[in-house]
Motif scaffolding. Sequence first.
Motif, short mmCIF file in Angstrom:
data_model
loop_
_atom_site.label_atom_id
_atom_site.label_comp_id
_atom_site.label_asym_id
_atom_site.label_seq_id
_atom_site.Cartn_x
_atom_site.Cartn_y
_atom_site.Cartn_z
N THR A 64 46.48 40.59 31.48
CA THR A 64 45.94 41.49 32.25
C THR A 64 45.79 41.17 33.50
O THR A 64 44.79 40.51 33.77
N VAL A 65 46.46 41.67 34.50
CA VAL A 65 46.14 41.06 35.87
C VAL A 65 45.48 42.36 36.77
O VAL A 65 46.08 43.35 36.98
N MET A 109 40.87 34.54 26.84
CA MET A 109 40.97 34.52 28.24
C MET A 109 42.22 35.30 28.61
O MET A 109 43.10 34.82 28.90
N LYS A 110 41.96 36.75 28.78
CA LYS A 110 43.03 37.67 29.05
C LYS A 110 43.15 38.35 30.11
O LYS A 110 44.36 38.91 30.68
N HIS A 111 42.08 38.68 30.96
CA HIS A 111 42.17 39.52 31.85
C HIS A 111 41.69 38.75 33.19
O HIS A 111 40.60 38.17 33.14
N ILE A 112 42.70 38.72 34.20
CA ILE A 112 42.72 37.86 35.21
C ILE A 112 42.57 38.81 36.71
O ILE A 112 43.24 39.48 36.87
N LEU A 113 41.28 38.27 37.30
CA LEU A 113 41.38 39.19 38.48
C LEU A 113 41.94 38.04 39.81
O LEU A 113 41.32 36.91 39.94
N LEU A 114 42.90 38.65 40.31
CA LEU A 114 43.67 37.73 41.25
C LEU A 114 43.49 38.28 42.56
O LEU A 114 43.69 39.32 42.89
N VAL A 115 42.72 37.36 43.46
CA VAL A 115 42.10 37.75 44.74
C VAL A 115 43.24 37.40 45.86
O VAL A 115 43.65 36.36 46.13
N ASP A 116 43.63 38.42 46.73
CA ASP A 116 44.77 38.30 47.38
C ASP A 116 44.38 38.30 48.91
O ASP A 116 43.60 38.96 49.26
N ASN A 117 44.61 36.79 49.48
CA ASN A 117 44.34 36.63 50.90
C ASN A 117 45.45 36.69 51.71
O ASN A 117 45.55 36.12 52.78
N GLY A 118 46.66 37.36 51.12
CA GLY A 118 47.78 37.63 51.95
C GLY A 118 48.85 36.36 51.72
O GLY A 118 49.71 36.19 52.52
N SER A 119 48.72 35.58 50.39
CA SER A 119 49.45 34.61 50.43
C SER A 119 50.93 35.17 49.91
O SER A 119 50.82 36.21 49.39
N THR A 120 51.82 34.51 50.30
CA THR A 120 53.26 34.95 50.01
C THR A 120 53.79 34.66 48.27
O THR A 120 54.69 35.43 48.27
N VAL A 121 52.88 34.07 47.65
CA VAL A 121 53.11 33.95 46.44
C VAL A 121 52.66 34.78 45.46
O VAL A 121 52.56 34.70 44.15
N SER A 169 35.28 42.13 39.21
CA SER A 169 35.05 40.92 38.69
C SER A 169 33.89 41.01 37.55
O SER A 169 34.10 40.24 36.46
N ILE A 170 33.47 42.30 37.09
CA ILE A 170 32.50 42.22 35.86
C ILE A 170 33.43 42.33 34.51
O ILE A 170 33.27 41.71 33.60
N TYR A 171 34.71 42.85 34.64
CA TYR A 171 35.73 42.51 33.45
C TYR A 171 36.73 41.67 33.38
O TYR A 171 37.01 41.64 32.09
N ALA A 172 36.73 40.81 34.37
CA ALA A 172 37.57 39.84 34.47
C ALA A 172 36.95 38.71 33.59
O ALA A 172 35.86 38.43 33.49
N ASP A 173 37.95 37.94 32.76
CA ASP A 173 37.55 36.65 32.16
C ASP A 173 37.76 35.44 33.11
O ASP A 173 37.20 34.34 32.91
N PRO A 201 34.05 32.83 35.43
CA PRO A 201 34.73 31.67 35.72
C PRO A 201 35.61 31.72 36.83
O PRO A 201 36.72 32.92 36.97
N LYS A 202 35.98 30.82 37.84
CA LYS A 202 36.64 30.87 39.20
C LYS A 202 37.51 29.57 39.19
O LYS A 202 36.99 28.58 39.13
N MET A 203 38.65 29.87 39.55
CA MET A 203 39.76 28.67 39.76
C MET A 203 40.26 29.00 41.22
O MET A 203 40.70 29.96 41.40
N ILE A 204 40.27 27.81 42.07
CA ILE A 204 40.63 27.99 43.39
C ILE A 204 42.02 27.39 43.60
O ILE A 204 42.31 26.51 43.08
N PHE A 205 42.91 28.27 44.33
CA PHE A 205 44.34 27.64 44.74
C PHE A 205 44.09 27.26 46.21
O PHE A 205 43.44 28.03 47.08
N SER A 206 44.32 25.81 46.54
CA SER A 206 44.30 25.63 47.72
C SER A 206 45.51 24.76 48.24
O SER A 206 46.33 24.03 47.28
N ASP A 207 45.82 24.63 49.59
CA ASP A 207 46.98 23.86 50.00
C ASP A 207 46.45 22.63 50.54
O ASP A 207 47.26 21.86 51.05
N THR A 208 45.28 22.17 50.40
CA THR A 208 44.65 20.93 50.82
C THR A 208 43.95 20.26 49.78
O THR A 208 43.49 20.85 48.85
#
Length: 227
Positions: free
Chosen positions: A27-28, A1-13, A43-47, A72-79
């Motif tokens: 690879t990001v 698992m080397k290629h990660i798609l990072l979906v930006d919603n305006g998070s400061t981090v 998303s086609i090429y992301a692991d 595969p999808k991992m969610i970051f949430s503050d709740t």
Amino acid sequence: MKHILLVDNGSTVIGKLAQLLAGNDFTVTLANNFDEQRLKEASIYADLILLFLNMSDITDIEHCLLKQTKTPKMIFSDTDSEEDRIHAYELGADDYLIQPCSQRELLVRIQTVGRRLESKNNWPELKSVKPEDIDFDDRLNTISIYKKSVVFTQTEFRLFKYLFERKGQVVTKQELQLRILEKELGKFDRNLDMHISNTRRKLFEMQLPKTLINTVRGKGYSFSTIS
């Protein structure tokens, strides 16, 4: 698992997270959560897909990404409410991570998702495909064959479906150029060949037979199921 798609919603981090992943040999690819076409293609090429989400305010694009994308999808949430976690998993998340979290925990969770899904994604190449095995999703430009899904661009999807609907026939390049690309075929025009090549590559990457689309030398292309 080397290629990660990072979906930006305006998070400061988001920038720090991208640097962390790149520093650990990932690879990001960054994509905005409002750019549906870009998300589908990336998303086609992301692991793995990492999304920052507010579970109480999910957009239609985010909903489709969770529900329809096989990556595969991992969610970051503050709740950390039970309702939000359950809803995330019902939508198709493979893991749910509360922010803020330690860098060590994030990296371990990514590795865990990769190990858990490795055997699931290690499908053998299909040797038998019949017309009734192929499902089309016109809204998402996606085809599904058994448990394997391929996300195409709009042009690739239209091309694949046009040939499928004329299976057993040889469709000339001139016809495809007019019907799909909506212009005359020029002497040195290679756009159609490029789209055919990309379509076959995406089939191959999902271990689907790229020979579903055959080249008929000097005539054009044909769709051919395998049995």
